[in-house]
Design a protein around this motif. Sequence first.
Motif, mmCIF file in Angstrom:
data_model
loop_
_atom_site.group_PDB
_atom_site.id
_atom_site.type_symbol
_atom_site.label_atom_id
_atom_site.label_comp_id
_atom_site.label_asym_id
_atom_site.label_seq_id
_atom_site.Cartn_x
_atom_site.Cartn_y
_atom_site.Cartn_z
ATOM 1 N N LYS A 1 53.327 46.669 24.070
ATOM 2 C CA LYS A 1 52.539 45.450 24.170
ATOM 3 C C LYS A 1 51.450 45.537 23.174
ATOM 4 O O LYS A 1 50.577 46.605 23.628
ATOM 5 N N ASP B 1 47.478 36.156 24.655
ATOM 6 C CA ASP B 1 48.710 35.899 24.107
ATOM 7 C C ASP B 1 48.704 37.268 23.069
ATOM 8 O O ASP B 1 48.089 37.416 22.175
ATOM 9 N N ASP C 1 43.699 36.442 30.516
ATOM 10 C CA ASP C 1 44.286 35.191 29.628
ATOM 11 C C ASP C 1 44.484 35.661 28.310
ATOM 12 O O ASP C 1 43.335 35.278 27.517
ATOM 13 N N GLY D 1 56.827 37.537 22.401
ATOM 14 C CA GLY D 1 55.545 37.055 23.075
ATOM 15 C C GLY D 1 55.333 37.690 24.451
ATOM 16 O O GLY D 1 56.455 37.948 24.887
ATOM 17 N N GLY E 1 57.954 37.067 27.096
ATOM 18 C CA GLY E 1 58.586 35.699 26.778
ATOM 19 C C GLY E 1 59.494 35.671 25.704
ATOM 20 O O GLY E 1 60.251 36.731 25.406
ATOM 21 N N LYS F 1 52.211 37.615 27.843
ATOM 22 C CA LYS F 1 51.095 36.910 28.179
ATOM 23 C C LYS F 1 50.666 38.002 29.164
ATOM 24 O O LYS F 1 51.112 38.424 30.114
ATOM 25 N N ARG G 1 46.175 35.218 20.528
ATOM 26 C CA ARG G 1 45.037 34.814 21.091
ATOM 27 C C ARG G 1 44.382 35.565 22.042
ATOM 28 O O ARG G 1 45.190 36.092 22.883
ATOM 29 N N TRP G 2 42.977 35.823 22.142
ATOM 30 C CA TRP G 2 42.452 36.284 23.264
ATOM 31 C C TRP G 2 41.343 35.501 23.890
ATOM 32 O O TRP G 2 40.258 34.896 23.320
ATOM 33 N N ASN H 1 38.083 31.250 23.102
ATOM 34 C CA ASN H 1 39.150 31.865 22.695
ATOM 35 C C ASN H 1 38.662 32.746 21.401
ATOM 36 O O ASN H 1 38.082 32.180 20.511
ATOM 37 N N GLY I 1 47.958 38.439 32.101
ATOM 38 C CA GLY I 1 47.872 37.603 33.417
ATOM 39 C C GLY I 1 46.735 38.176 34.077
ATOM 40 O O GLY I 1 46.291 39.633 34.229
#
Length: 478
Positions: free
Chosen positions: A436, A373, A371, A6, A355, A8, A365-366, A456, A10
């Motif tokens: 990524k 994933d 923010d 995973g 992660g 993230k 998830r967008w 989201n 940011g």
Amino acid sequence: MEKIFGVKLGSAKCAVDLGDGSERGEYVCQDYILNKLGRPHRSISLMYCYYPFDKEWPARISEAHSDNEISFQWDYPYDDYFPYLGGLGGNTDGEPFSFMCDIRRHGQDVTLTVTMDPAVTDEQLAAIGRDLRPFGRLFLRINHEATGNWFSFNRRAGYQEVADFYCRAARIIKEQAPNVLTVLCIGGIEDPESEKMVREKEFAQAVRETDIWSVDKYMSLNWGWPYEVAERGGTKFRRSSVREIYELTKKSFDRFCHLNGGAPKPMVMSEMNSDGDVTGPFDQAETVRRFCDMLSEENADWFSAFTFYQFRDRGRLGLERQDPNNADVGIEQPVMQTYKEIIHEERFMPGLAVGGEVKLPVKLRWGSSEDADGIAVPLHFDAQPHFCELYFDDDSNLMIELNGRWFYKSPGAKVLDLMSAFFEKPLEGSADMTMKIFAPPASGENDLSAEDGLYNYYYTLEKLPVIRIRTAPILPEP
């Protein structure tokens, strides 16, 4: 590839946004901008106006008054931005919504600037809010530079009325679209000797009610463009020192905090540049460089983001200057390379935190450009690649990062060439890195039927693309 992880997405220490289209230039598609700059922005800024009671509406006012003699950019009956075609009685089929979808498909948020008639009704404002619901986190800048005197809304109402309208518009729009963040753009402190902001009494309530504080600051500007050439002795242009602009912006932030009872909010510069009409193209690049260096050297943690105004310009405020022979062609300016270097520096890059291990299929998830994933795919290169390609058999809409460069994969694309990730940053030997992958909304809009669809968007990635890496030509030299 045995494992995937995973990752993230940011925020940056200082986010970078980009203006794309205004009274001075046309919208440029995000595929072109991404390929030129090598990375997406936090947000892309669009400039629109909404004067629904005017007899010319919804025509662009410079086209409706093309036969009139105009000697100043803001002498038209209303502001010469693109008309906002949504709202009460409008529709969301055209502008700005098609551009907003293009922006979000490419993993960026929208900053929508709208100058509005202060007579706009509550019902019209509510309709605008309903227009904006599907677009996730959206920055809305209502009646920017509101302490000035050049926009039509300032000629139609007093400053207190303009400030009160801001609060009313922000409240009603956010009731319909709580995903919207409002940006108050006023002059701030404009005199180094002053402790107070321009018109701060009138705008004190707006300062407290808005989500984000903003000032527009140009280190040089020819506001007489396109009707006057900046020459010595002229009166419609100016140049300020980088230090003065930095200090005025910092003092404005401190004063915003004071008016808000000492509590800070995000502080941005919604338009930042140095006008090549005044400085010439080389000093323009140098001045922008010095301002960004100052943010880094002084660790300006009070400063959240700036918007470079703009990508392509008919004058000299763009990374490109529009070719006078062909509006679809941009002429790269020296500031393009400078800006590209800046936005790839650590302070201005979004965070990417890898992660733990995840398994396919994986639900991505967008939330926003700060923010989301995604997944990280480990890759090994024995040497500098000669081929690095991805092969897809699905209709995924993806943003992909490798070796610091970002790529867009549209739903219809089946092959993606990643070799440009190694043109400017070639490998000097073997290397391990991660690719990524994120999935912003394919249509540009969120699915509002989802429980948290206002904020989201979700996409299930069933499998990885086939990855082809070759570290030598297929047929070496005989």
